[in-house]
Design an enzyme around this catalytic site. Structure first.
Site, PDB file in Angstrom:
ATOM      1  N   SER A   1       0.839  -1.184   0.000  1.00 56.95           N
ATOM      2  CA  SER A   1       0.000   0.000   0.000  1.00 56.95           C
ATOM      3  C   SER A   1       0.882   1.245   0.000  1.00 56.95           C
ATOM      4  O   SER A   1       1.692   1.419  -0.901  1.00 56.95           O
ATOM      5  CB  SER A   1      -0.971  -0.037   1.178  1.00 56.95           C
TER       6      SER A   1
ATOM      7  N   ASP B   1      -9.523  -3.619  -5.833  1.00 54.87           N
ATOM      8  CA  ASP B   1      -9.006  -2.773  -4.766  1.00 54.87           C
ATOM      9  C   ASP B   1      -9.529  -1.350  -4.941  1.00 54.87           C
ATOM     10  O   ASP B   1      -9.365  -0.739  -5.991  1.00 54.87           O
ATOM     11  CB  ASP B   1      -7.475  -2.784  -4.813  1.00 54.87           C
TER      12      ASP B   1
ATOM     13  N   HIS C   1      -8.185  -4.852  -1.413  1.00 54.04           N
ATOM     14  CA  HIS C   1      -6.919  -4.329  -0.906  1.00 54.04           C
ATOM     15  C   HIS C   1      -6.170  -5.347  -0.051  1.00 54.04           C
ATOM     16  O   HIS C   1      -4.943  -5.376  -0.056  1.00 54.04           O
ATOM     17  CB  HIS C   1      -7.191  -3.062  -0.092  1.00 54.04           C
TER      18      HIS C   1
END
Length: 699
Positions: free
Chosen positions: A553, A639, A673
């Site tokens: 991320s 995501d 995600h």
């Protein structure tokens, strides 16, 4: 790294695309990959997956071994420690062979004060299944539970589900007295909910087109959702909204937050149709949160207190704040939990987490002591307000996740359960004495000392021969505190050192540590990480050709940035759901999270200085014709937080610009995600990454 020589990397077409900002032109020849609904995009991602599979086919046996090691070490049929709320013990159960947890409860029996034993993992006698994730997930490739909220009287369950991975949930209500799921159904709900005191009314959240939670709704149980009422709407696009019921069950709290400012409103839980009352009007740069405690609201705030202070105000007529814990630079107060006769403050000091107890709401306080030099501690779920003990979670790199009950009066701590770690494939039982953890320090370019936490097999030599994985994040004031990992044991047992670089932009050393790694100081995050990597080599922990960097991320942004500025420092880089196209994303206010992120990264759309600064470090814009380490990028098609096309574009540009290195892109075609949702699928994903790492460093 050996690969299947028959595997040919896909070549992404280059379509001219230009945008001008502040007199500068951005060329983005792979912008077409953002068209998620275009069959050509999907075909390209599938081709990348096929190439990755072929290039790593020789690792299939190792992947299976790593998966089996995790599986063997895990007690697959197990129960969490039951938590008491009202007349029930609530817990989660897992069953061998099943991907998802089962949410259960069992009635509290006469005279029962301690939670039932869960050592054997068997279902509790008299249990009631509230939700079975496996049944809900049937027929779906992905499943996630968002809200799980039982009403104060124990009758109603509000829960929400996501079957795509895009974190857009459908909210439902179940009557636990009959098992009936009501027709009350709300699509596109967000995390979070709150019940009125009598359970007649449910408050919930919905998002705007940019996936920002901005509306709080009131729903009367048994009525059509079309009759629901908007209780609060946040129109400032920098702010997002949350809702919860206080532990005392006296107030519904609606909080609006930006990255640097917050504001709280309350509604009496006994009067759910009442108007929300503001505790303190928002002031730019002032963050505060509230917790109800008897006749007062406790207020954790940073008004003139960089590392936060604790104050209180009247619950009947909120006004001036009276200090309870003054600001102490270097001691970051992170949250406060109130109980009938005690207050517990979660804090961090000297890079470690801690808990401070204030008995009877007085100013006399004490910190709970813990034995290890490196550890992570925090409160677990503690739904009961009138209690003399609290549930806490403790772990370290070498101590499995442990659940304790701590008596706030006697200060006695009772271990309720430690996560079982079973024998591995060779029959070897886990022994924490077989491993050791260390704290080291690197020196950054500007002289700042940066902490590094390490765990390795006991007796690992410091002669540069050991392989190492260095992990980092460094954003949003998130701290990477020590955590125990069963899959990590497979690396440690093969001689791999695992290191965490506690770089600026995180929160390990307080609010200033965070401030010095964001906005126009963001590059400190990257140079700190490189300094940590070079220190590990200089100190003899590892060598450059045996060092792999890993992050996800915003930590994926870190991976892309350090690959650009120090490609010689690593033999491999793992970037998971990486935020590598930061400039283009933050320039587009229509994308999820963008406007709320301007106070984290800066606003390149309107500020030329921020634009130039971000362009100088964002990974996609700075790919160069240099020799990169091997790179594995892992992403998910659905995501919402970091869109799949960021790593797809990045890998395409890397391959076109510097074709001599190896770049692999793996896209989960039905996840979000967090990657695959089922626990076995998640173990397989981790085995895939770990096998790739081991192949790079050849322990």
């Amino acid at each position: 790294m050996s690969t299947d020589t028959a595997a040919t990397p896909p070549v992404a077409k280059r379509v001219p695309s230009e945008r001008t900002h502040h007199g500068d032109t951005i060329v983005d020849e792979y912008a077409w990959l953002a068209a998620k609904d275009d069959p050509e995009t999907i075909d390209y991602l599938k081709a990348e997956n096929a190439y990755t599979e072929a290039a790593t086919a020789h690792l299939a046996g190792l992947r299976e071994t790593l998966f089996e090691e995790t599986k063997r070490r895990t007690q697959e049929t197990d129960l969490s420690v039951p938590t008491r709320k009202g007349a029930y013990w609530y817990y989660t159960r897992t069953v061998e062979g099943q991907q998802y947890g089962i949410q259960c409860r069992r009635a509290v029996r006469d005279g029962e004060t301690a939670p039932p034993s869960t050592a054997d993992g068997a279902p509790l006698d008299g249990e009631e299944v509230l939700l079975d994730g496996n049944a809900l997930a049937e027929g779906h490739d992905f499943f996630a539970l968002g809200t799980f909220d039982v009403s104060p009287d124990g009758r109603w369950l509000a829960y929400s589900t996501d079957f795509a991975g895009d974190e857009r949930f459908t909210l439902r209500v179940k009557d636990l007295s009959t098992g009936e799921v009501l027709p009350d159904e709300v699509p596109d709900a967000f995390y979070g909910s709150a019940w009125s005191a009598d359970g007649s009314t449910l408050f919930y959240l919905t998002v705007d087109e940019a996936w920002r939670p901005y509306r709080v709704w009131r729903h009367a149980i048994g009525t059509p959702p079309s009759d629901d009422v908007v209780v609060f709407q946040e129109d400032d696009e920098r702010f997002w909204v949350g809702v919860e019921l206080t532990r005392s069950e006296k107030f519904i709290v609606i909080e609006a937050h930006s990255k640097v400012t917050s504001e709280a409103r309350v509604i009496p839980a006994s009067n759910p149709t009442g108007e929300p009352a503001v505790i303190a009007p928002r002031r730019q740069g002032v963050e505060y949160s509230i917790e109800h405690h008897g006749h007062r609201f406790l207020i954790l705030h940073n008004d003139g207190a960089e590392d936060f202070a604790l104050a209180y105000t009247s619950a009947d007529a909120p006004g001036d704040w009276t200090t309870l814990i003054p600001h102490t630079p270097g001691t970051r107060l992170e949250s406060v939990d109130a109980f009938s006769n005690h207050v517990v403050v979660s804090l961090r000091k000297d890079g470690l987490t801690g808990l401070r107890v204030i008995p009877d709401g007085s100013t006399d306080s004490f910190d709970i002591a813990f034995p290890e030099p490196l550890y992570s501690v925090g409160l677990e779920s503690n739904p009961e307000y009138d209690t003399a003990s609290v549930r806490l979670h403790y772990a370290s790199f070498v101590t499995p996740d442990s659940v304790y009950d701590y008596d706030l009066t006697t200060r006695e701590m009772v271990l309720r359960k430690q996560k079982p770690v079973l024998a591995s494939l060779g029959g070897t039982a886990f022994d924490s004495a077989d491993y050791e953890q260390h704290r080291d320090w690197a020196v950054a370019d500007d002289g700042t000392r940066v902490p590094i936490s390490l765990v390795c097999k006991a007796g690992t030599p410091k002669d540069g021969s050991a392989p190492c994985v260095i992990y980092g994040y460094g954003s949003y004031e998130a701290s990477m505190d020590p955590w125990f990992s069963i899959p990590r044991l497979s690396l440690l047992d093969r001689g791999v050192i695992f290191a965490v670089a506690h770089i600026r932009g995180g929160g390990e050393l307080g609010r200033r540590w965070y401030e010095d790694g964001k906005m126009l100081a963001k590059k400190n995050t990257f140079t700190d990480f490189v300094a940590c990597a070079r220190h590990l080599v200089k100190a003899g922990w590892t060598s450059t050709d045996r060092l792999v960097a890993r992050g996800g991320s915003a930590g994926g942004l870190l991976m892309g940035a350090v690959a650009n500025i120090a490609p010689d420092a690593f033999t491999g880089v793992v970037a998971q759901v990486p935020f590598v196209d930061a400039l283009n994303s933050i320039l587009d206010p229509s994308l999820p999270l963008t406007v709320t992120e301007w106070e984290e990264w800066g606003n390149p759309l309107h500020d030329p200085e921020v634009y130039a600064y971000m362009k100088s470090y964002t990974p996609y814009e700075n790919v160069a014709a240099v020799e990169y380490p091997a790179i594995l990028a892992v992403t998910s098609l659905n995501d919402t937080r970091v869109l799949y096309h960021e790593p797809a574009k990045w890998v395409a540009r890397l391959r076109a610009t510097s074709p001599a290195s190896e770049y692999l892109l793996k896209t989960e075609m039905g996840a979000g995600h967090g990657g695959p949702s089922g626990r076995y699928d998640a173990w397989k994903e981790e085995a895939f990454v770990a096998a790739w790492i081991l192949d790079r460093i050849k322990p």
